[in-house]
Design an enzyme around this catalytic site. Sequence first.
Site, PDB file in Angstrom:
ATOM      1  N   CYS A   1      -1.500  -3.498 -17.152  1.00  0.00           N
ATOM      2  CA  CYS A   1      -2.201  -2.526 -16.310  1.00  0.00           C
ATOM      3  C   CYS A   1      -1.933  -2.741 -14.825  1.00  0.00           C
ATOM      4  O   CYS A   1      -2.558  -2.106 -13.983  1.00  0.00           O
ATOM      5  CB  CYS A   1      -3.705  -2.541 -16.577  1.00  0.00           C
ATOM      6  SG  CYS A   1      -4.523  -4.088 -16.149  1.00  0.00           S
TER       7      CYS A   1
ATOM      8  N   ASP B   1      -2.001  -9.571  -9.708  1.00  0.00           N
ATOM      9  CA  ASP B   1      -2.602 -10.886  -9.489  1.00  0.00           C
ATOM     10  C   ASP B   1      -1.832 -11.990 -10.208  1.00  0.00           C
ATOM     11  O   ASP B   1      -1.719 -13.108  -9.699  1.00  0.00           O
ATOM     12  CB  ASP B   1      -4.066 -10.891  -9.935  1.00  0.00           C
ATOM     13  CG  ASP B   1      -5.015 -10.506  -8.804  1.00  0.00           C
ATOM     14  OD1 ASP B   1      -4.743 -10.901  -7.658  1.00  0.00           O
ATOM     15  OD2 ASP B   1      -6.004  -9.815  -9.067  1.00  0.00           O
TER      16      ASP B   1
ATOM     17  N   HIS C   1       0.833  -1.205   0.000  1.00  0.00           N
ATOM     18  CA  HIS C   1       0.000   0.000   0.000  1.00  0.00           C
ATOM     19  C   HIS C   1       0.864   1.250   0.000  1.00  0.00           C
ATOM     20  O   HIS C   1       0.576   2.232  -0.701  1.00  0.00           O
ATOM     21  CB  HIS C   1      -0.900   0.011   1.241  1.00  0.00           C
ATOM     22  CG  HIS C   1      -2.246  -0.577   1.007  1.00  0.00           C
ATOM     23  ND1 HIS C   1      -3.046  -1.013   2.019  1.00  0.00           N
ATOM     24  CD2 HIS C   1      -2.944  -0.796  -0.131  1.00  0.00           C
ATOM     25  CE1 HIS C   1      -4.182  -1.484   1.522  1.00  0.00           C
ATOM     26  NE2 HIS C   1      -4.136  -1.366   0.220  1.00  0.00           N
TER      27      HIS C   1
ATOM     28  N   GLU D   1      -4.739 -12.590 -15.597  1.00  0.00           N
ATOM     29  CA  GLU D   1      -4.287 -12.471 -14.207  1.00  0.00           C
ATOM     30  C   GLU D   1      -3.954 -13.821 -13.584  1.00  0.00           C
ATOM     31  O   GLU D   1      -3.459 -13.863 -12.456  1.00  0.00           O
ATOM     32  CB  GLU D   1      -5.369 -11.789 -13.373  1.00  0.00           C
ATOM     33  CG  GLU D   1      -5.726 -10.397 -13.863  1.00  0.00           C
ATOM     34  CD  GLU D   1      -6.981  -9.874 -13.212  1.00  0.00           C
ATOM     35  OE1 GLU D   1      -6.854  -9.130 -12.225  1.00  0.00           O
ATOM     36  OE2 GLU D   1      -8.082 -10.210 -13.680  1.00  0.00           O
TER      37      GLU D   1
END
Length: 561
Positions: free
Chosen positions: A482, A435, A184, A411
């Site tokens: 992405c 992912d 994060h 993913e």
Amino acid sequence: MSELRGVGIGLGVAHGPVVRMTEALPAPESTPSTLGADAERERVREAVSVVARELTERGEAAGGSAQEVLEAQAMIAEDPTLQDEVDARIDAGSTAEWAVHDAFAGFRATLEAVGGYLGERAADLDDIAQRVLARLRGVDAPGVPDPGHPFVLVARDLAPADTALLNLDQVLALITVDGGPTSHTAILAREKGIVAVVGVADGFTLTNGETVIVDASAGVVTTDPTDDDTQRAAERAAARRSADTAPKSPGVLADGTPIALLANLGKPSDAPDAVERGAEGVGLFRTEFLFLSSSQAPTVAQQREAYRELLEAFPGKKVVVRVLDAGADKPLAFLNDAHEENPALGLRGLRALRASEDILREQLTALAEADAATAADLWVMAPMVATVEETVYFTALAREYGLKTAGVMVEVPASALLADRVLAHADFASIGTNDLTQYTMAADRMLGSVAGFQNPWHPAVLRLVREVGSAGASLGKPVGICGEAAADPLLAVVLVGLGATSLSMAPSALSDVRQTISRYTLEQARSLAEIALAADDAAGARDAVAEAAAALPPQKKETTS
């Protein structure tokens, strides 16, 4: 002079005096309450309510990914299960302080064991508990210090609430002991354009007041630098600021090969900043913001207006919208809130939408109506596609609603390994590296204990990217990136060498990536990709590519005719 190493976020460099993060509040003692259970419960209710409100307000002020994180924290603070745990301890005679400390610690351990989305939330519990305890004690919550002058912040890690609202006029750079490239802290630092080096194991050897140079491009913190060192750092920082304010050109390699640089967005209101930073379109628009804060699915009209606002910001440009990516890992009462032992491997993404197809059909209806009313080039894609059959299902449904360009997110290894067959039906593929790394390495990307495995530089992950890139090239289908990997400037070059035709990232990363890819030809990018693939691990791949890239002769940038 010495060097401490970690993972750099972006290309920035800064120097200044160190200020260490204030220490956490000490744990309360387990003493009997003298106020009585009712009074203690009321104290907790008031403290939790204030903390939740403050987190929500901070999120609204920060916007973007930070708002999503902080709103999730506010929801955790008021979670009924956690409240019951606190009440049980108060009923047993504990003070409010001890009940909060002990209940949050137990809840944290439980969530950590579950993993997945809930595992990530476990790390946020420490920050929430500290804020509630501070409110109960009538003191300021631990947080970012304010020494009254610009400084380099050193912390074990930063809570999302702190990262979201860092004063960029004061915080010159960020050094954390914990965390990796997809933590994060790293994601929010990249989004806010903060110079940061994370995962610096020896970071706590730094002392308040000592001057350091934080070089994100090299992932190095230099202690006790010379005057010449700091002068060079200042000149580099000034050159980078100048480049940021220069006219924004399309992404292009040194040999003139175009590589579209797109933005990852979470809300329509994020679009103006992306446009200002030179985004050539949108490579990932997350539609979850419409759903996650609602007790029921938004109407077609509500969705249509949000999509219309987004599309109007990019006339004539590509805008890739991902349909709802939710399910057991992000439970929605109107979609799927059933408990699952392993949410990361459960009913999520397209799987969840197929189980509630009316929600998917309403979303496609709203997208088609917004597309008809605007001039953008709308592309739609499905998340968590694992099979050819799922690809056929989604692309056919999208075309049923008149959406001309329908693709899938890659993913999971299954869709990467079958990319040639998947792309035989899909118009494009977009690789979600976060992912894809998680599932390739069998390491929950939300679980701190296995964060070391969550690195998209790993050759196993890059091999899968190459599979998709090769399939796209042979079939003439676009392949975008992405995930967070696209925002790592050097890794972006490798991804282009593996076959990526576009890169999508947080808008703040666009300038660094634009500058970096312009230094390499397609042939050089492919050569660097082969070097990365030949490594045994992620660190070896990054180091080998960095060394090889530094040895390449400068390229004269060509222009396309």
